[in-house]
Design a protein around this motif. Structure first.
Motif, PDB file in Angstrom:
ATOM      1  N   MET A 233       6.579  39.672 -52.093  1.00  0.00           N
ATOM      2  CA  MET A 233       7.860  39.476 -52.787  1.00  0.00           C
ATOM      3  C   MET A 233       7.929  40.359 -54.032  1.00  0.00           C
ATOM      4  SD  MET A 233       8.973  35.479 -52.545  1.00  0.00           S
ATOM      5  CE  MET A 233       8.419  35.109 -54.104  1.00  0.00           C
ATOM      6  N   ALA A 234       6.767  40.495 -54.714  1.00  0.00           N
ATOM      7  CA  ALA A 234       6.764  41.247 -55.964  1.00  0.00           C
ATOM      8  C   ALA A 234       6.686  42.751 -55.733  1.00  0.00           C
ATOM      9  CB  ALA A 234       5.598  40.791 -56.837  1.00  0.00           C
ATOM     10  N   PHE A 235       5.966  43.166 -54.700  1.00  0.00           N
ATOM     11  CA  PHE A 235       5.642  44.591 -54.601  1.00  0.00           C
ATOM     12  C   PHE A 235       6.229  45.323 -53.394  1.00  0.00           C
ATOM     13  CE2 PHE A 235       2.214  43.010 -57.336  1.00  0.00           C
ATOM     14  CZ  PHE A 235       2.326  43.912 -58.376  1.00  0.00           C
ATOM     15  N   VAL A 236       6.792  44.591 -52.438  1.00  0.00           N
ATOM     16  CA  VAL A 236       7.283  45.290 -51.240  1.00  0.00           C
ATOM     17  C   VAL A 236       8.802  45.142 -51.138  1.00  0.00           C
ATOM     18  CG1 VAL A 236       7.111  45.461 -48.729  1.00  0.00           C
ATOM     19  CG2 VAL A 236       5.090  44.872 -50.061  1.00  0.00           C
ATOM     20  N   ASP A 237       9.467  46.231 -50.801  1.00  0.00           N
ATOM     21  CA  ASP A 237      10.921  46.206 -50.653  1.00  0.00           C
ATOM     22  C   ASP A 237      11.258  45.541 -49.310  1.00  0.00           C
ATOM     23  OD1 ASP A 237      13.670  46.950 -51.017  1.00  0.00           O
ATOM     24  OD2 ASP A 237      13.305  48.480 -49.497  1.00  0.00           O
ATOM     25  N   THR A 238      12.046  44.477 -49.362  1.00  0.00           N
ATOM     26  CA  THR A 238      12.274  43.697 -48.141  1.00  0.00           C
ATOM     27  C   THR A 238      13.089  44.463 -47.099  1.00  0.00           C
ATOM     28  OG1 THR A 238      13.997  42.633 -49.404  1.00  0.00           O
ATOM     29  CG2 THR A 238      12.066  41.307 -48.914  1.00  0.00           C
ATOM     30  N   LEU A 239      13.998  45.308 -47.532  1.00  0.00           N
ATOM     31  CA  LEU A 239      14.856  46.011 -46.563  1.00  0.00           C
ATOM     32  C   LEU A 239      14.074  47.057 -45.761  1.00  0.00           C
ATOM     33  CD1 LEU A 239      17.768  46.573 -45.495  1.00  0.00           C
ATOM     34  CD2 LEU A 239      17.899  48.371 -47.205  1.00  0.00           C
ATOM     35  N   THR A 240      13.301  47.877 -46.463  1.00  0.00           N
ATOM     36  CA  THR A 240      12.634  48.996 -45.781  1.00  0.00           C
ATOM     37  C   THR A 240      11.165  48.722 -45.474  1.00  0.00           C
ATOM     38  OG1 THR A 240      12.088  49.935 -47.924  1.00  0.00           O
ATOM     39  CG2 THR A 240      14.117  50.700 -46.904  1.00  0.00           C
ATOM     40  N   GLY A 241      10.593  47.724 -46.138  1.00  0.00           N
ATOM     41  CA  GLY A 241       9.176  47.407 -45.904  1.00  0.00           C
ATOM     42  C   GLY A 241       8.223  48.351 -46.628  1.00  0.00           C
ATOM     43  N   VAL A 242       8.759  49.256 -47.462  1.00  0.00           N
ATOM     44  CA  VAL A 242       7.844  50.150 -48.196  1.00  0.00           C
ATOM     45  C   VAL A 242       7.629  49.573 -49.605  1.00  0.00           C
ATOM     46  CG1 VAL A 242       8.662  52.166 -46.913  1.00  0.00           C
ATOM     47  CG2 VAL A 242       9.607  51.721 -49.166  1.00  0.00           C
ATOM     48  N   PRO A 243       6.542  49.990 -50.296  1.00  0.00           N
ATOM     49  CA  PRO A 243       6.293  49.463 -51.644  1.00  0.00           C
ATOM     50  C   PRO A 243       7.498  49.677 -52.570  1.00  0.00           C
ATOM     51  CG  PRO A 243       4.377  50.644 -50.857  1.00  0.00           C
ATOM     52  CD  PRO A 243       5.459  50.881 -49.842  1.00  0.00           C
ATOM     53  N   ALA A 244       7.751  48.680 -53.414  1.00  0.00           N
ATOM     54  CA  ALA A 244       8.948  48.718 -54.257  1.00  0.00           C
ATOM     55  C   ALA A 244       8.643  49.320 -55.637  1.00  0.00           C
ATOM     56  CB  ALA A 244       9.484  47.305 -54.406  1.00  0.00           C
ATOM     57  N   ASP A 282      22.381  50.158 -44.440  1.00  0.00           N
ATOM     58  CA  ASP A 282      21.017  49.604 -44.442  1.00  0.00           C
ATOM     59  C   ASP A 282      20.166  50.211 -43.323  1.00  0.00           C
ATOM     60  OD1 ASP A 282      21.633  48.087 -46.579  1.00  0.00           O
ATOM     61  OD2 ASP A 282      21.672  46.148 -45.538  1.00  0.00           O
ATOM     62  N   GLN A 283      20.791  50.405 -42.151  1.00  0.00           N
ATOM     63  CA  GLN A 283      20.047  51.020 -41.025  1.00  0.00           C
ATOM     64  C   GLN A 283      19.598  52.430 -41.395  1.00  0.00           C
ATOM     65  OE1 GLN A 283      22.111  51.210 -37.244  1.00  0.00           O
ATOM     66  NE2 GLN A 283      22.885  49.148 -37.555  1.00  0.00           N
ATOM     67  N   VAL A 284      20.488  53.159 -42.085  1.00  0.00           N
ATOM     68  CA  VAL A 284      20.155  54.530 -42.501  1.00  0.00           C
ATOM     69  C   VAL A 284      18.971  54.490 -43.472  1.00  0.00           C
ATOM     70  CG1 VAL A 284      20.984  56.529 -43.805  1.00  0.00           C
ATOM     71  CG2 VAL A 284      22.470  55.448 -42.127  1.00  0.00           C
ATOM     72  N   LEU A 285      19.029  53.527 -44.406  1.00  0.00           N
ATOM     73  CA  LEU A 285      17.937  53.416 -45.377  1.00  0.00           C
ATOM     74  C   LEU A 285      16.606  53.158 -44.671  1.00  0.00           C
ATOM     75  CD1 LEU A 285      19.494  51.350 -48.284  1.00  0.00           C
ATOM     76  CD2 LEU A 285      18.274  53.485 -48.507  1.00  0.00           C
ATOM     77  N   ARG A 286      16.641  52.278 -43.659  1.00  0.00           N
ATOM     78  CA  ARG A 286      15.404  51.950 -42.915  1.00  0.00           C
ATOM     79  C   ARG A 286      14.898  53.174 -42.158  1.00  0.00           C
ATOM     80  NH1 ARG A 286      17.903  47.545 -40.499  1.00  0.00           N
ATOM     81  NH2 ARG A 286      18.105  45.930 -42.041  1.00  0.00           N
ATOM     82  N   MET A 287      15.827  53.901 -41.530  1.00  0.00           N
ATOM     83  CA  MET A 287      15.417  55.092 -40.772  1.00  0.00           C
ATOM     84  C   MET A 287      14.785  56.121 -41.713  1.00  0.00           C
ATOM     85  SD  MET A 287      16.286  58.444 -40.226  1.00  0.00           S
ATOM     86  CE  MET A 287      18.003  58.812 -40.544  1.00  0.00           C
ATOM     87  N   VAL A 288      15.445  56.353 -42.873  1.00  0.00           N
ATOM     88  CA  VAL A 288      14.922  57.344 -43.819  1.00  0.00           C
ATOM     89  C   VAL A 288      13.535  56.913 -44.307  1.00  0.00           C
ATOM     90  CG1 VAL A 288      15.270  58.363 -46.110  1.00  0.00           C
ATOM     91  CG2 VAL A 288      17.178  58.208 -44.522  1.00  0.00           C
ATOM     92  N   ALA A 289      13.385  55.630 -44.635  1.00  0.00           N
ATOM     93  CA  ALA A 289      12.079  55.130 -45.114  1.00  0.00           C
ATOM     94  C   ALA A 289      11.008  55.354 -44.043  1.00  0.00           C
ATOM     95  CB  ALA A 289      12.176  53.652 -45.460  1.00  0.00           C
ATOM     96  N   ALA A 290      11.369  55.092 -42.771  1.00  0.00           N
ATOM     97  CA  ALA A 290      10.387  55.247 -41.690  1.00  0.00           C
ATOM     98  C   ALA A 290       9.963  56.714 -41.570  1.00  0.00           C
ATOM     99  CB  ALA A 290      10.970  54.749 -40.372  1.00  0.00           C
ATOM    100  N   GLN A 291      10.907  57.629 -41.725  1.00  0.00           N
ATOM    101  CA  GLN A 291      10.557  59.054 -41.629  1.00  0.00           C
ATOM    102  C   GLN A 291       9.724  59.494 -42.829  1.00  0.00           C
ATOM    103  OE1 GLN A 291      11.096  60.641 -38.844  1.00  0.00           O
ATOM    104  NE2 GLN A 291      12.107  58.769 -38.155  1.00  0.00           N
ATOM    105  N   LEU A 292      10.127  59.001 -44.021  1.00  0.00           N
ATOM    106  CA  LEU A 292       9.395  59.410 -45.233  1.00  0.00           C
ATOM    107  C   LEU A 292       7.968  58.872 -45.223  1.00  0.00           C
ATOM    108  CD1 LEU A 292      12.074  58.938 -48.056  1.00  0.00           C
ATOM    109  CD2 LEU A 292      11.515  60.983 -46.752  1.00  0.00           C
ATOM    110  N   ASN A 293       7.794  57.731 -44.569  1.00  0.00           N
ATOM    111  CA  ASN A 293       6.463  57.116 -44.504  1.00  0.00           C
ATOM    112  C   ASN A 293       5.472  57.994 -43.767  1.00  0.00           C
ATOM    113  OD1 ASN A 293       5.164  54.972 -45.555  1.00  0.00           O
ATOM    114  ND2 ASN A 293       6.205  53.449 -44.295  1.00  0.00           N
ATOM    115  N   LYS A 294       5.998  58.950 -42.980  1.00  0.00           N
ATOM    116  CA  LYS A 294       5.099  59.827 -42.215  1.00  0.00           C
ATOM    117  C   LYS A 294       4.658  61.035 -43.053  1.00  0.00           C
ATOM    118  CE  LYS A 294       7.493  58.622 -37.959  1.00  0.00           C
ATOM    119  NZ  LYS A 294       8.620  59.056 -37.143  1.00  0.00           N
ATOM    120  N   VAL A 295       5.002  61.034 -44.345  1.00  0.00           N
ATOM    121  CA  VAL A 295       4.683  62.193 -45.185  1.00  0.00           C
ATOM    122  C   VAL A 295       3.168  62.443 -45.186  1.00  0.00           C
ATOM    123  CG1 VAL A 295       4.470  60.856 -47.360  1.00  0.00           C
ATOM    124  CG2 VAL A 295       5.132  63.268 -47.415  1.00  0.00           C
ATOM    125  N   THR A 296       2.822  63.730 -45.177  1.00  0.00           N
ATOM    126  CA  THR A 296       1.391  64.084 -45.184  1.00  0.00           C
ATOM    127  C   THR A 296       0.969  64.461 -46.605  1.00  0.00           C
ATOM    128  OG1 THR A 296       2.060  66.286 -44.544  1.00  0.00           O
ATOM    129  CG2 THR A 296       1.334  64.822 -42.765  1.00  0.00           C
TER     130      THR A 296
END
Ligand SMILES: Nc1nc2c(ncn2[C@@H]2O[C@H](COP(=O)(O)OP(=O)(O)OP(=O)(O)O)[C@@H](O)[C@H]2O)c(=O)[nH]1
Length: 421
Positions: A233-244, A282-296
């Motif tokens: 709740m404190a550290f993770v963004d609920t919409l995208t699932g990435v750290p907040a 919101d769907q766009v935000l989730r898609m972008v987060a999922a792609q950014l999560n693959k950053v090397t």
């Protein structure tokens, strides 16, 4: 794979009793009493935490654990060879898998709602009946002949009891495991793990201290589940699932001297919301987060707020960082994002039918992001690096969007540091 392993990691707590038991055997009587009280203490802590943070099912499981710990403690104090104690032990053994089957049904709900009262009643009633039977053994003796003979046979013979518990528990454990792997929430892990630990407790109850340690590990798992929930709740963004943002602040306070920060922003995002509605946004935000999560290049992703993300890279590696950022930018731009008409019916089947009838296909939209990245200068604070990255981001927007702009790569103050290395 790594995600599953991380999710299931708390289950290691179930192995703790085997590690502690050799030490616990050397405990003096006072310490032994304290260890015996541990399951109740853990159940109480889990109940308080779960109630405070509205984890209804964990609260129910903690109460079930507390009841079993109380009753099993009483039975083992009397000695399981004693007929009364054995009947109590058998009752709990058969009840426990059934209670967990009951806990499969409910969703988290307030205790004073109709559903909540039904959940708590269904849980407490059988334990209450067992307690009554334990308190009034004469009445139990009068009642026992009226119970089905198959039940009495199971209770009377230990090997049949063990088999009955096994066959009752197996499908319920399997169901919880499936839920754990499909829902992938820590609550399911705790439900599965606490049932498993309590079954192990029943199995090892001939050595009461070991049994109690297993019960305590079940409680610890429930506590752990609520604490992990609070952490999320404190550290993770609920919409995208990435750290907040809060996680970013923590991350920034632990960086070394050499790092870079990238600020990323979705282009014309307001238009998406205005044209297709907030849900599609919101769907766009989730898609972008999922792609950014693959950053090397070792980049760590955070949601900065709104439609802005941050990626932090440790070390220098300028070319590697720019190339990693450009790759994710391109990935987002190439993503075939499909959206449905804003006025589509809520019901999926009706929506599909309408689309088939009208021939309205789902629309594919282009999403792009702009990126500004800044490298830390000598003695610079993270806030200031973020500000420079933000400036670079606005330059990227001004230059036509969908691009990466760097800031501070050739700054002499930074060059000095690179030479210093
Ligand atoms: N759907 C959705 N929209 C959000 C969320 N957070 C912020 N927004 C929207 O993001 C939009 C941000 O718009 P602007 O700051 O004007 O920027 P923009 O339209 O992306 O334009 P540029 O940044 O210049 O390309 C606003 O409409 C906010 O309502 C969210 O969590 N979900």
């Amino acid at each position: 794979m790594f995600r599953y392993l991380r999710l299931l990691l708390p289950l290691l707590l179930i192995a703790l009793p085997w590690v502690i038991y050799p030490l616990a055997q050397r405990a003096d009587p006072v310490q032994e009493r304290l260890l015996e009280g541990l399951p109740l203490l853990m159940a109480l802590c889990a109940l308080l935490l779960a109630s405070g943070f509205k984890r209804g099912r964990i609260a129910l499981a903690s109460v079930a654990l507390g009841c079993s710990a109380l009753l099993l403690g009483a039975a083992s104090d009397r000695g399981l060879d004693n007929p009364d104690a054995y009947v109590l032990f058998s009752g709990i053994s058969l009840l426990l898998p059934l209670v967990y089957a009951w806990l499969l049904i409910p969703r988290d709900s307030a205790i004073l709602s109709r559903r909540g009262l039904l959940q708590w009643g269904g849980l407490l009633l059988p334990f209450g009946l067992l307690l009554l039977a334990w308190q009034y053994p004469q009445q139990l003796a009068l009642w026992l002949p009226r119970l089905p003979s198959a039940f009495l046979e199971v209770v009377a013979e230990h090997s049949m009891l063990t088999r009955a518990i096994f066959w009752l528990s197996l499908p319920i454990l399997a169901l919880y495991l499936v839920l754990t792997l499909t829902r992938r929430t820590i609550d399911e892990v705790a439900m599965f793990g606490s049932l498993l630990a309590q079954l192990l407790a029943l199995h090892t109850m001939k050595e009461p201290l070991l049994g109690m340690l297993f019960l305590a590990s079940a409680g610890l798992l429930c506590v752990c589940a609520v604490v992990m929930h609070i952490y999320a709740m404190a550290f993770v963004d609920t919409l995208t699932g990435v750290p907040a943002r809060r996680a970013l602040e923590h991350h920034l306070s632990n960086l070394g001297r050499h790092y870079s920060i990238a600020m990323l922003d979705i282009d014309h995002f307001k238009q998406f919301n205005d044209t297709y509605g907030h849900d599609v946004g919101d769907q766009v935000l989730r898609m972008v987060a999922a792609q950014l999560n693959k950053v090397t290049a070792g980049g760590s992703l955070f949601r900065y707020g709104g439609e802005e993300f941050t990626i932090v890279f440790r070390g220098q590696r300028e070319e590697e960082v720019v190339s990693a950022l450009d790759t994710v930018r391109q990935r987002v731009a190439d993503y075939p994002m499909k959206v449905r008409a804003p006025q589509r019916p809520r019901n999926d089947r009706r929506g599909r039918k309408t689309r088939e009838e009208t021939g309205a296909a789902t629309e594919q939209v282009k999403v792009s992001i702009s990126i500004g990245v800044a490298w830390r200068l000598a003695d610079e604070k993270p806030d200031s690096v973020i500000k420079r990255a933000d400036k670079a981001l606005y330059k990227a927007k001004g230059a036509g969007r969908n691009r990466v702009i760097t800031e501070g790569i050739n700054d002499p103050r930074r060059q000095r540091r690179v030479k210093d290395r």
